[in-house]
Design an enzyme around this catalytic site. Structure first.
Site, PDB file in Angstrom:
ATOM      1  N   ASN A   1     -20.434  16.119 -16.436  1.00 53.91           N
ATOM      2  CA  ASN A   1     -20.534  16.294 -17.878  1.00 53.91           C
ATOM      3  C   ASN A   1     -21.051  17.650 -18.284  1.00 53.91           C
ATOM      4  OD1 ASN A   1     -19.835  14.823 -20.010  1.00 53.91           O
ATOM      5  ND2 ASN A   1     -21.647  13.523 -20.094  1.00 53.91           N
TER       6      ASN A   1
ATOM      7  N   THR B   1       4.539  27.693   7.445  1.00 59.77           N
ATOM      8  CA  THR B   1       5.024  26.866   6.339  1.00 59.77           C
ATOM      9  C   THR B   1       6.524  27.069   6.194  1.00 59.77           C
ATOM     10  OG1 THR B   1       2.919  27.287   5.255  1.00 59.77           O
ATOM     11  CG2 THR B   1       4.654  26.305   3.926  1.00 59.77           C
TER      12      THR B   1
ATOM     13  N   LYS C   1       9.857  27.621   4.541  1.00 66.16           N
ATOM     14  CA  LYS C   1      10.363  28.143   3.276  1.00 66.16           C
ATOM     15  C   LYS C   1      11.893  28.161   3.358  1.00 66.16           C
ATOM     16  CE  LYS C   1       6.066  29.610   2.258  1.00 66.16           C
ATOM     17  NZ  LYS C   1       5.247  29.157   1.146  1.00 66.16           N
TER      18      LYS C   1
ATOM     19  N   LYS D   1      10.475  26.734  -0.037  1.00 66.32           N
ATOM     20  CA  LYS D   1       9.722  25.487  -0.054  1.00 66.32           C
ATOM     21  C   LYS D   1      10.420  24.375  -0.816  1.00 66.32           C
ATOM     22  CE  LYS D   1       6.291  27.397  -3.295  1.00 66.32           C
ATOM     23  NZ  LYS D   1       4.850  27.587  -3.353  1.00 66.32           N
TER      24      LYS D   1
ATOM     25  N   ASP E   1       5.344  22.482   2.674  1.00 62.76           N
ATOM     26  CA  ASP E   1       4.636  23.173   1.610  1.00 62.76           C
ATOM     27  C   ASP E   1       3.862  22.147   0.788  1.00 62.76           C
ATOM     28  OD1 ASP E   1       4.320  24.916  -0.986  1.00 62.76           O
ATOM     29  OD2 ASP E   1       4.929  26.226   0.647  1.00 62.76           O
ATOM     30  N   GLU E   2       2.820  22.629   0.090  1.00 65.52           N
ATOM     31  CA  GLU E   2       1.974  21.669  -0.628  1.00 65.52           C
ATOM     32  C   GLU E   2       2.730  20.932  -1.729  1.00 65.52           C
ATOM     33  OE1 GLU E   2       1.378  25.745  -2.445  1.00 65.52           O
ATOM     34  OE2 GLU E   2       1.494  24.880  -0.431  1.00 65.52           O
TER      35      GLU E   2
ATOM     36  N   HIS F   1      -4.553  20.700   2.405  1.00 66.15           N
ATOM     37  CA  HIS F   1      -4.243  21.879   1.608  1.00 66.15           C
ATOM     38  C   HIS F   1      -5.087  21.857   0.341  1.00 66.15           C
ATOM     39  CE1 HIS F   1      -2.098  24.798  -0.836  1.00 66.15           C
ATOM     40  NE2 HIS F   1      -1.586  25.254   0.275  1.00 66.15           N
ATOM     41  N   ARG F   2      -5.476  23.041  -0.136  1.00 68.03           N
ATOM     42  CA  ARG F   2      -6.418  23.098  -1.260  1.00 68.03           C
ATOM     43  C   ARG F   2      -5.732  23.490  -2.575  1.00 68.03           C
ATOM     44  NH1 ARG F   2      -9.890  28.694  -0.439  1.00 68.03           N
ATOM     45  NH2 ARG F   2      -8.146  30.074  -0.013  1.00 68.03           N
TER      46      ARG F   2
ATOM     47  N   HIS G   1      -7.241  24.887   4.448  1.00 68.72           N
ATOM     48  CA  HIS G   1      -6.952  26.280   4.095  1.00 68.72           C
ATOM     49  C   HIS G   1      -8.217  26.930   3.557  1.00 68.72           C
ATOM     50  CE1 HIS G   1      -2.454  26.079   4.319  1.00 68.72           C
ATOM     51  NE2 HIS G   1      -2.820  24.828   4.501  1.00 68.72           N
TER      52      HIS G   1
ATOM     53  N   SER H   1      -3.860  31.384   5.794  1.00 68.26           N
ATOM     54  CA  SER H   1      -2.443  31.536   5.484  1.00 68.26           C
ATOM     55  C   SER H   1      -2.286  32.236   4.150  1.00 68.26           C
ATOM     56  CB  SER H   1      -1.732  30.177   5.453  1.00 68.26           C
ATOM     57  OG  SER H   1      -1.999  29.507   4.250  1.00 68.26           O
TER      58      SER H   1
END
Length: 466
Positions: free
Chosen positions: A114, A164, A166, A168, A194-195, A285-286, A318, A370
């Site tokens: 909050n 990764t 691609k 993607k 990929d994410e 993955h972030r 990551h 990465s």
């Protein structure tokens, strides 16, 4: 005088306690506070402590039914931020009883739920948390951790290599599987969804899982090495996510993947528990982290999100590159890389670590570098991250002029050359380029890669240090 003393009173009377001695069981937080003009630091710091624990804006009758002293957050220290006039660090201690055991979700709801919209503050950033050992012990943590992962993969003494796939979005499942196979055959340990590859109209998840599993078994048979592809199980509902993880386990693959911030901590913790119970590694993955952590004066620093992930559970995460196209200051990055990997981390303000953290043998997480990295970065990455890391080259593999497999060969040769040079006692920081150049003599694939990327640089100052 019947009743209680109604009315509004200053937070600092109750919640600013500079003499408080913190307990080993307290959760400690370091906030970077920017108060509105005219609000004294003690009042702002106390307001943060109050709003994120027991306080409300006025005295209430039900305060008399509980022991405030036992449950309130306390602002126990305030220090100015060097070079910033209107900012200071407020240290807040929370009693352990305020938090549900084993719930990262509840921890964040309490501490940052909050208070960030609070009018008396112009901006607020959570810089670090000290998680007490008693609370750490209520979490399972990473499904396996660094050592168990190495044993499962039978890969020791070097960083792991990933890529990764691609483009993607837009490949069919069969062609996606082909790309996976080529990379793994060339010498990578892992390839990655990929994410944002989940289950779209052009490639449904089940088809992708099937073709990727086929690709990695084929590559395993050819190379004699264990291979993995991070199958992204992230989905719109927890049930669907679990369904995907279960299907991955039925295929016998070694690892699945999750976007832990967009997917949420509750979903992530469920998935991590499933992964430990069923022998799956979990790659995290972030995606969305920069929304939360990129501003210097407001939000949550990534080191807190990294600690939270270690509690919730993940085997890889990551964590920036220091050298590629995305954010990352070296000392600060290494600070939270150590928080992910090590068992005990000393307070060190130069690395952004505000508190000593003891993880009491919670498994470690492998940091993943990465984003815009290629063969010329290999010596720096090997030196900065050391053996316990995953180095991921997306474009740096698939962008090779001869194709995916030669791109993978180039990365593997560069990595092995750097590891060997380091083991022979050479200084990668000084001789890095020379080491790569020498290796090109033995590898035409590496020579071609070195030629393509010799001029590439991503030179901008990191945003959160400006």
């Amino acid at each position: 005088s019947v009743g209680f003393k109604a009315g509004v009173k200053d937070y600092k009377l109750t919640y600013y306690t500079p003499d408080y001695e913190t307990k080993d069981t307290d959760i400690l937080a370091a906030f970077r506070v920017t108060p509105q003009p005219g609000v004294p630091p003690e009042e702002a710091g106390a307001a943060v402590a109050a709003e994120s624990s027991t306080g409300t804006w006025t005295t209430v009758w039900t305060d008399g039914l509980t022991s405030l002293d036992r449950y309130k957050g306390r602002c126990y220290g305030i220090e100015p931020v060097p070079g910033e006039e209107s900012q200071f660090i407020a240290y807040v201690a929370y009693p352990l009883d305020l938090f549900e055991e084993g719930s990262v979700t509840n921890m964040f709801t309490s501490i940052v739920g909050n208070v960030f919209g609070f009018k008396a503050l112009r901006a607020l950033r959570l810089e670090d948390l000290r998680i007490p050992t008693a609370y750490v012990k209520t979490f399972q943590g990473p499904p396996h951790g660094i050592q168990v992962e190495r044993d499962k993969l039978n890969k020791y003494g070097r960083p792991l290599l990933g890529c990764t796939i691609k483009p993607k979005l837009g490949l069919s499942a069969k062609n996606y599987g082909r790309a996976v196979y080529e990379c793994l055959r060339g010498g990578l340990d892992f390839t990655k969804d990929d994410e944002n590859v989940n289950s779209q109209p052009f490639m449904r998840w089940r088809d992708r899982f099937l073709f990727c599993a086929e690709a990695l078994y084929k590559a395993q048979a050819e190379t004699g090495e264990i291979k993995g592809h991070y199958l992204n199980a992230t989905a719109g509902t927890c049930e669907e996510m679990m369904k995907r993880a279960i299907f991955a386990r039925e295929l016998g693959v070694p690892i699945v993947m999750h976007d832990y911030l967009t997917g949420g901590f509750t979903a992530n913790t469920s998935l991590a528990h499933y992964c430990r119970d069923n022998g799956l590694l979990l790659h995290i993955h972030r995606a969305m982290h920069a929304v939360i952590d990129r501003q210097k004066n407001h939000g949550i620093h990534f080191r807190v999100l990294a600690k939270a992930l270690r509690m919730s559970g993940g085997d890889h995460i990551h964590s920036g590159t220091v050298v590629g196209k995305l954010e990352g200051e070296r000392d600060i990055t290494l600070g939270f890389v150590d928080l992910l990997r090590d068992d005990f981390i000393e307070k060190d303000r130069s690395r952004g670590i505000y508190f000593t953290q003891d993880w009491v043998s919670l498994p470690g997480v492998l940091p993943v570098a990465s984003g815009g990295i290629h063969v010329w970065h290999m010596p720096a990455l090997t030196e900065i991250f050391g053996d316990d890391s995953v180095l991921q080259f997306g474009g740096g593999t698939l962008g090779h002029p001869w194709g995916n497999a030669p791109g993978a060969v180039a990365n593997r040769v560069a990595l092995e050359a750097c590891v060997q040079a380091r083991n022979e006692g050479r200084d990668l920081a000084v001789e890095g380029n020379e080491i790569i150049r020498e290796a090109t003599k033995w590898s035409p694939e590496l020579a071609a890669a070195c030629e393509v990327w010799k001029e590439i640089k991503f030179e901008f100052q990191a945003v959160d240090t400006i």
